[in-house]
Write a protein that holds these residues in place. Sequence first.
Motif, PDB file in Angstrom:
ATOM      1  N   TYR A  27      35.654  20.036  35.667  1.00 22.38           N
ATOM      2  CA  TYR A  27      36.093  19.316  36.872  1.00 22.38           C
ATOM      3  C   TYR A  27      35.203  18.105  37.129  1.00 22.38           C
ATOM      4  O   TYR A  27      35.698  17.022  37.472  1.00 22.38           O
ATOM      5  N   ASP A  28      33.914  18.255  36.947  1.00 22.79           N
ATOM      6  CA  ASP A  28      33.001  17.112  37.084  1.00 22.79           C
ATOM      7  C   ASP A  28      33.340  16.024  36.066  1.00 22.79           C
ATOM      8  O   ASP A  28      33.342  14.826  36.390  1.00 22.79           O
ATOM      9  N   GLY A  29      33.614  16.449  34.826  1.00 22.35           N
ATOM     10  CA  GLY A  29      33.964  15.482  33.788  1.00 22.35           C
ATOM     11  C   GLY A  29      35.258  14.755  34.099  1.00 22.35           C
ATOM     12  O   GLY A  29      35.371  13.540  33.885  1.00 22.35           O
ATOM     13  N   TYR A  30      36.225  15.490  34.622  1.00 18.71           N
ATOM     14  CA  TYR A  30      37.506  14.892  35.012  1.00 18.71           C
ATOM     15  C   TYR A  30      37.294  13.785  36.038  1.00 18.71           C
ATOM     16  O   TYR A  30      37.808  12.663  35.895  1.00 18.71           O
ATOM     17  N   TRP A  31      36.484  14.076  37.060  1.00 13.38           N
ATOM     18  CA  TRP A  31      36.280  13.077  38.098  1.00 13.38           C
ATOM     19  C   TRP A  31      35.450  11.893  37.616  1.00 13.38           C
ATOM     20  O   TRP A  31      35.695  10.745  37.990  1.00 13.38           O
TER      21      TRP A  31
ATOM     22  N   GLU B 299      44.694  17.797  31.069  1.00 15.25           N
ATOM     23  CA  GLU B 299      45.955  17.953  30.350  1.00 15.25           C
ATOM     24  C   GLU B 299      47.094  18.159  31.345  1.00 15.25           C
ATOM     25  O   GLU B 299      46.874  18.286  32.550  1.00 15.25           O
ATOM     26  N   LEU B 300      48.306  18.164  30.806  1.00 11.60           N
ATOM     27  CA  LEU B 300      49.527  18.465  31.544  1.00 11.60           C
ATOM     28  C   LEU B 300      49.672  17.611  32.798  1.00 11.60           C
ATOM     29  O   LEU B 300      49.519  16.385  32.754  1.00 11.60           O
ATOM     30  N   ASP B 301      49.984  18.233  33.923  1.00 11.85           N
ATOM     31  CA  ASP B 301      50.305  17.503  35.150  1.00 11.85           C
ATOM     32  C   ASP B 301      49.140  16.637  35.631  1.00 11.85           C
ATOM     33  O   ASP B 301      49.354  15.515  36.100  1.00 11.85           O
ATOM     34  N   ALA B 302      47.920  17.143  35.526  1.00 13.08           N
ATOM     35  CA  ALA B 302      46.762  16.379  36.006  1.00 13.08           C
ATOM     36  C   ALA B 302      46.591  15.087  35.215  1.00 13.08           C
ATOM     37  O   ALA B 302      46.295  14.023  35.787  1.00 13.08           O
TER      38      ALA B 302
ATOM     39  N   SER C  80      49.016  13.493  33.475  1.00 10.90           N
ATOM     40  CA  SER C  80      50.173  12.628  33.767  1.00 10.90           C
ATOM     41  C   SER C  80      50.024  11.930  35.109  1.00 10.90           C
ATOM     42  O   SER C  80      50.322  10.732  35.241  1.00 10.90           O
ATOM     43  N   ARG C  81      49.524  12.677  36.098  1.00 13.16           N
ATOM     44  CA  ARG C  81      49.344  12.111  37.440  1.00 13.16           C
ATOM     45  C   ARG C  81      48.309  10.995  37.413  1.00 13.16           C
ATOM     46  O   ARG C  81      48.497   9.943  38.016  1.00 13.16           O
ATOM     47  N   ALA C  82      47.203  11.231  36.715  1.00 13.05           N
ATOM     48  CA  ALA C  82      46.149  10.210  36.632  1.00 13.05           C
ATOM     49  C   ALA C  82      46.670   8.953  35.948  1.00 13.05           C
ATOM     50  O   ALA C  82      46.425   7.829  36.406  1.00 13.05           O
ATOM     51  N   GLN C  83      47.405   9.129  34.847  1.00 11.70           N
ATOM     52  CA  GLN C  83      47.957   7.979  34.129  1.00 11.70           C
ATOM     53  C   GLN C  83      48.963   7.214  34.976  1.00 11.70           C
ATOM     54  O   GLN C  83      48.984   5.969  34.967  1.00 11.70           O
ATOM     55  N   LEU C  84      49.786   7.939  35.736  1.00 10.27           N
ATOM     56  CA  LEU C  84      50.778   7.306  36.606  1.00 10.27           C
ATOM     57  C   LEU C  84      50.104   6.523  37.726  1.00 10.27           C
ATOM     58  O   LEU C  84      50.473   5.370  38.008  1.00 10.27           O
ATOM     59  N   ASP C  85      49.105   7.125  38.368  1.00 10.54           N
ATOM     60  CA  ASP C  85      48.397   6.454  39.460  1.00 10.54           C
ATOM     61  C   ASP C  85      47.701   5.184  38.968  1.00 10.54           C
ATOM     62  O   ASP C  85      47.741   4.140  39.619  1.00 10.54           O
ATOM     63  N   VAL C  86      47.053   5.275  37.823  1.00  9.37           N
ATOM     64  CA  VAL C  86      46.347   4.114  37.278  1.00  9.37           C
ATOM     65  C   VAL C  86      47.340   3.016  36.904  1.00  9.37           C
ATOM     66  O   VAL C  86      47.075   1.818  37.121  1.00  9.37           O
ATOM     67  N   GLY C  87      48.497   3.405  36.379  1.00  5.83           N
ATOM     68  CA  GLY C  87      49.528   2.419  36.049  1.00  5.83           C
ATOM     69  C   GLY C  87      50.026   1.692  37.288  1.00  5.83           C
ATOM     70  O   GLY C  87      50.228   0.460  37.262  1.00  5.83           O
TER      71      GLY C  87
ATOM     72  N   ALA D 212      42.788  24.997  36.544  1.00  6.59           N
ATOM     73  CA  ALA D 212      42.272  24.743  35.198  1.00  6.59           C
ATOM     74  C   ALA D 212      42.761  25.850  34.275  1.00  6.59           C
ATOM     75  O   ALA D 212      42.993  26.985  34.708  1.00  6.59           O
ATOM     76  N   GLU D 213      42.939  25.517  33.006  1.00  5.48           N
ATOM     77  CA  GLU D 213      43.348  26.499  32.012  1.00  5.48           C
ATOM     78  C   GLU D 213      42.377  26.454  30.835  1.00  5.48           C
ATOM     79  O   GLU D 213      41.849  25.387  30.499  1.00  5.48           O
ATOM     80  N   LYS D 214      42.169  27.619  30.231  1.00  3.61           N
ATOM     81  CA  LYS D 214      41.293  27.679  29.065  1.00  3.61           C
ATOM     82  C   LYS D 214      42.137  27.617  27.806  1.00  3.61           C
ATOM     83  O   LYS D 214      42.909  28.515  27.510  1.00  3.61           O
ATOM     84  N   TRP D 215      41.982  26.530  27.079  1.00  3.64           N
ATOM     85  CA  TRP D 215      42.696  26.330  25.823  1.00  3.64           C
ATOM     86  C   TRP D 215      41.691  26.536  24.703  1.00  3.64           C
ATOM     87  O   TRP D 215      40.746  25.755  24.556  1.00  3.64           O
ATOM     88  N   GLU D 216      41.905  27.604  23.926  1.00  9.67           N
ATOM     89  CA  GLU D 216      40.969  27.989  22.882  1.00  9.67           C
ATOM     90  C   GLU D 216      39.587  28.218  23.504  1.00  9.67           C
ATOM     91  O   GLU D 216      39.406  29.132  24.276  1.00  9.67           O
ATOM     92  N   ASP D 217      38.619  27.345  23.210  1.00 11.82           N
ATOM     93  CA  ASP D 217      37.262  27.598  23.704  1.00 11.82           C
ATOM     94  C   ASP D 217      36.828  26.623  24.794  1.00 11.82           C
ATOM     95  O   ASP D 217      35.642  26.519  25.094  1.00 11.82           O
TER      96      ASP D 217
END
Length: 202
Positions: A77-81, A103-106, A108-115, A182-187
Amino acid sequence: MTQVTTSVNRTARGRNASRAAGAAAGAVLALLLGGCGGGGESADEGKAKTRPAAPPASASASADPAAGEKSQVLRAYDGYWAELVKAYAKADTKGTELKKYTELDALSRAQLDVGRMKDAGTVHRGKPGHKVGDPELALEKDIPTATLTDCLDISGWTPVRDGKVLPFPEDQEPRYLTTVVAEKWEDRWLITKVTPHGDRAC
């Protein structure tokens, strides 16, 4: 009579020799089992001295078995922000590592807002503040999930256009609740959904 006595003496000496050999073999076996123990220590005593001490019962009981997973969620979460602030500062996700934490909705939302910001010619200066709650984990799922809440403070993270600070909408709370999944994908943990509640002050 002399022959009988001699035979008996030989038999006795043979038995004594066998006993001595058995005792010697027993002593060698004891040394092998005892390892480095010496000075008359038994094998068990030698083992007891080399066995690591167990942690105090109170420390084991108070430790959170999921603490490591929670720490990884918060780092994601810190890295995301950190990467989102970079993207908002230039209205562009290029050169950021958003995909490393999102990933996923988060994402897409960030990319849409920045656009939208890029189209409007706006950027953000400063950075938001956070008051993040302890993540709630669901590790038993096929895809482990974590949920957390953040009291997001945007008062120090302002929109700017042509060098001028834009005012926030009148109904916009400067500090409002945000829920995060948040989801855990692999490790690794990835932020997959961020839902702001602009009308819920915190």
